[in-house]
Structures are given as C-alpha cells and as structure tokens.
Design a protein around this motif. Structure first.
Motif, short mmCIF file in Angstrom:
data_model
loop_
_atom_site.label_atom_id
_atom_site.label_comp_id
_atom_site.label_asym_id
_atom_site.label_seq_id
_atom_site.Cartn_x
_atom_site.Cartn_y
_atom_site.Cartn_z
N ASP A 134 0.83 -1.20 -0.29
CA ASP A 134 -0.12 0.04 0.02
C ASP A 134 0.97 1.24 0.01
OD1 ASP A 134 -2.82 0.94 0.50
OD2 ASP A 134 -1.61 2.11 1.70
N ASN A 135 0.45 2.19 -0.85
CA ASN A 135 1.39 3.46 -1.10
C ASN A 135 0.94 4.62 -0.36
OD1 ASN A 135 -0.75 3.98 -2.73
ND2 ASN A 135 0.56 4.56 -4.52
N SER A 136 -0.04 4.66 0.61
CA SER A 136 -0.46 5.44 1.45
C SER A 136 0.25 5.91 2.44
CB SER A 136 -1.78 5.31 1.90
OG SER A 136 -2.34 6.21 2.71
N VAL A 137 0.68 7.26 2.62
CA VAL A 137 1.70 7.74 3.52
C VAL A 137 1.16 8.34 4.70
CG1 VAL A 137 3.79 9.24 3.81
CG2 VAL A 137 3.51 7.94 1.89
N GLY A 138 0.13 9.52 4.27
CA GLY A 138 -0.47 10.16 5.15
C GLY A 138 -1.44 11.21 4.81
N ALA A 176 -11.94 8.30 6.79
CA ALA A 176 -11.93 6.92 7.31
C ALA A 176 -12.16 5.75 6.38
CB ALA A 176 -12.61 6.61 8.76
N GLU A 177 -13.04 6.24 5.66
CA GLU A 177 -13.45 5.13 4.52
C GLU A 177 -12.62 5.15 3.41
OE1 GLU A 177 -17.31 6.50 3.75
OE2 GLU A 177 -18.36 5.74 5.64
N LEU A 178 -11.85 6.30 3.14
CA LEU A 178 -11.32 6.21 1.91
C LEU A 178 -9.54 5.74 2.12
CD1 LEU A 178 -12.03 9.86 0.15
CD2 LEU A 178 -12.48 7.36 -0.67
N LEU A 179 -9.08 6.03 3.34
CA LEU A 179 -7.81 5.92 3.41
C LEU A 179 -7.57 4.60 4.27
CD1 LEU A 179 -6.92 9.46 4.44
CD2 LEU A 179 -6.66 8.42 2.33
N PRO A 180 -6.55 3.88 4.19
CA PRO A 180 -6.05 2.87 5.00
C PRO A 180 -5.97 3.00 6.38
CG PRO A 180 -4.83 2.59 2.67
CD PRO A 180 -5.45 3.94 3.07
N ASP A 181 -6.06 2.25 7.44
CA ASP A 181 -5.89 2.23 8.77
C ASP A 181 -4.51 2.66 9.04
OD1 ASP A 181 -8.50 1.45 9.10
OD2 ASP A 181 -8.00 -0.45 10.22
N GLN A 182 -3.56 2.45 8.23
CA GLN A 182 -2.22 2.81 8.81
C GLN A 182 -1.56 4.41 8.20
OE1 GLN A 182 -2.51 0.55 6.68
NE2 GLN A 182 -1.54 0.44 4.66
#
Length: 264
Positions: A134-138, A176-182
């Motif tokens: 997963d490439n989500s950072v913040g 909260a729905e769009l972004l991963p928990d981490q």
C-alpha cells in the motif's frame, strides 16, 4: 512513513498549530505555513531541498498565513481551493485533483467541509512504493480530523454552525473510509488550539487509531452533533480579523533584526 520520504512538523505551541515540510531528499512541498516563513526557509536549507508547492487546507481563522509570501519568495505554486474567494492569484485546486511533486510524491485533494465550507485535506501517496505494498503515507487534515477530535464548526457564524458540524461528521467518515488504517494523520490544528472543538494529549495518530478514539467516528451523527455543540467554549476575538486578512493575501513580514528597539 515511506522510506526516504521525510515529514517535518513546524510547531507553534503558543497557537497550538503545526505546519509541515515534506520532501523526498530533493524537492519539497509545504502545508499550511504560518506568516513567519523564515522557519520554513531554514528547514528547507537544513535539509538541502527545493520548494516547489505550497498547499492551504483552508482560509485560517487563528493565524495569518505565510503561504502566498512563501510561494512568491521561492517561486513555488500556491494551491488554494478554487471555491475560496481570494484577492490574489493562486493555483486553484478542487476535490479529487492530484498534484505530483518530484515524480514520487502524489498529493490528492479531498473535500472535507466542516471547519469551513471549502476545507480540503491532502492525502499523500508514494509513487515509488513496492508493487503490492500500500502506497498511502499520510493525510494532512488541517482543521478537519484532529487527534481524538475535530475542528470547531462555529467560526463562520451561528447561522452556519449546524450545517458545518454535520459536514464535519461526514468528512471524518469520508477520510476513514477512503484511507487505509495505517495512514498517518497530520492535522494543522489541535495541540491546544482554539480551532479544535475539544482537546487531546495525543501527538501522533493514524486513521486506524482515530476509528477507535475519535468521537466523530465512534458516535452516530446526532450524538456527535449534540455533544460537540454542548462542549464548545469561547474563542479569541481576534479570530474575526484573520480570515479576511488571509483572503486578501498577506505580504511577507519584515523579519529584519531590530537594533536598539528599532527596526534596521
């Protein structure tokens, strides 16, 4: 945080606010800089990076922005919501627009009304993340999703408060729905700021942690609205002057050291 991506908070404890410098070792962007842009310039110099983009989450009510001055000083693009009425040239940005910084950092604007009607949050992803990771950072959530709280919804006048507090609840759920928990959460307000509806002692958090502790995510809409409005206190009178000043486009401050009590 992705390896080699650095997020540097610039704290102003007296206001309870944070600005952020984010870089990949070569280029940087800044979120919600305050007017004393010398702190940002020193941070850029210390890390040896070049500023290319400046993002505002909203027209602030508690401090004079340094965004326009910083952009002019460095030649960076200055992103302000296209819906905001301002008296200066900016790069308009809208919900779901994506800006690529340095070929690696991708910033996506997310409409998150509540603190203001035109509030934006910015989700950061790493284009160089390994395949299958997963490439989500913040997410730079401004005055929307705070640590264990949300931004206060009453700064635009009593006639807008009910609508804004309901928007705030919906915006928290959108993130909260769009972004991963981490996904790490990086708010501008909180930390003792009067822009926060309630206060928290947390100094860092993630979307997953907020799902467990944030009233906006743990409570149904009516309970959240009732308890938040019941708990709102007074805020400083000077707030009334900040939004007009920021919409007018504040100039760069004179930071010349004084000699004998007088400016040089």
């Amino acid at each position: 945080m992705s390896a080699d991506l650095t997020i540097v908070p610039i704290e102003t404890p007296s206001l309870g606010d944070r600005s952020y410098v984010v870089h990949d070792g070569e280029v940087a962007f800044v979120v919600d800089p305050e007017r004393d842009i010398d702190r940002v310039l020193r941070t850029l110099e210390k890390h040896g990076v070049r500023l290319t983009d400046v993002f505002e989450t909203h027209i602030h009510n508690d401090y004079v922005t340094g965004g326009l001055a910083l952009a002019k000083h460095t030649g960076a693009a200055y992103y302000v919501n296209a819906e905001d009425e301002v008296s200066f040239e900016r790069t308009p940005i809208r919900d779901d627009d994506t800006v690529e910084v340095g070929g690696r950092m991708r910033i996506t604007a997310l409409s998150t009304p509540g603190h203001t009607f035109s509030h934006l949050s910015y989700a950061l992803t790493d284009a160089h993340a390994a395949s299958g990771v997963d490439n989500s950072v913040g997410v730079f959530s401004g005055g929307s999703l705070l640590y264990g709280a949300t931004g206060r919804p009453d700064l635009l006048g009593a006639e807008h408060t009910d609508a804004l507090v309901r928007h705030q609840h919906a915006s928290a759920h959108k993130l909260a729905e769009l972004l991963p928990d981490q996904t790490e959460v990086f708010p501008t307000h909180g930390f003792g700021s009067f822009c926060a509806a309630t206060q928290s002692d947390a100094t860092e958090s993630t979307i997953g942690q907020e799902k467990q502790s944030n009233p906006a995510l743990a409570q149904d809409e009516e309970t959240y609205v009732r308890e938040l409005l019941d708990g709102l206190g007074a805020y400083p009178a000077y707030y009334a002057h900040m939004s007009p000043a920021n919409a007018a486009g504040p100039s760069e401050p004179d930071l010349t050291p004084s000699v004998g009590g007088r400016p040089r």
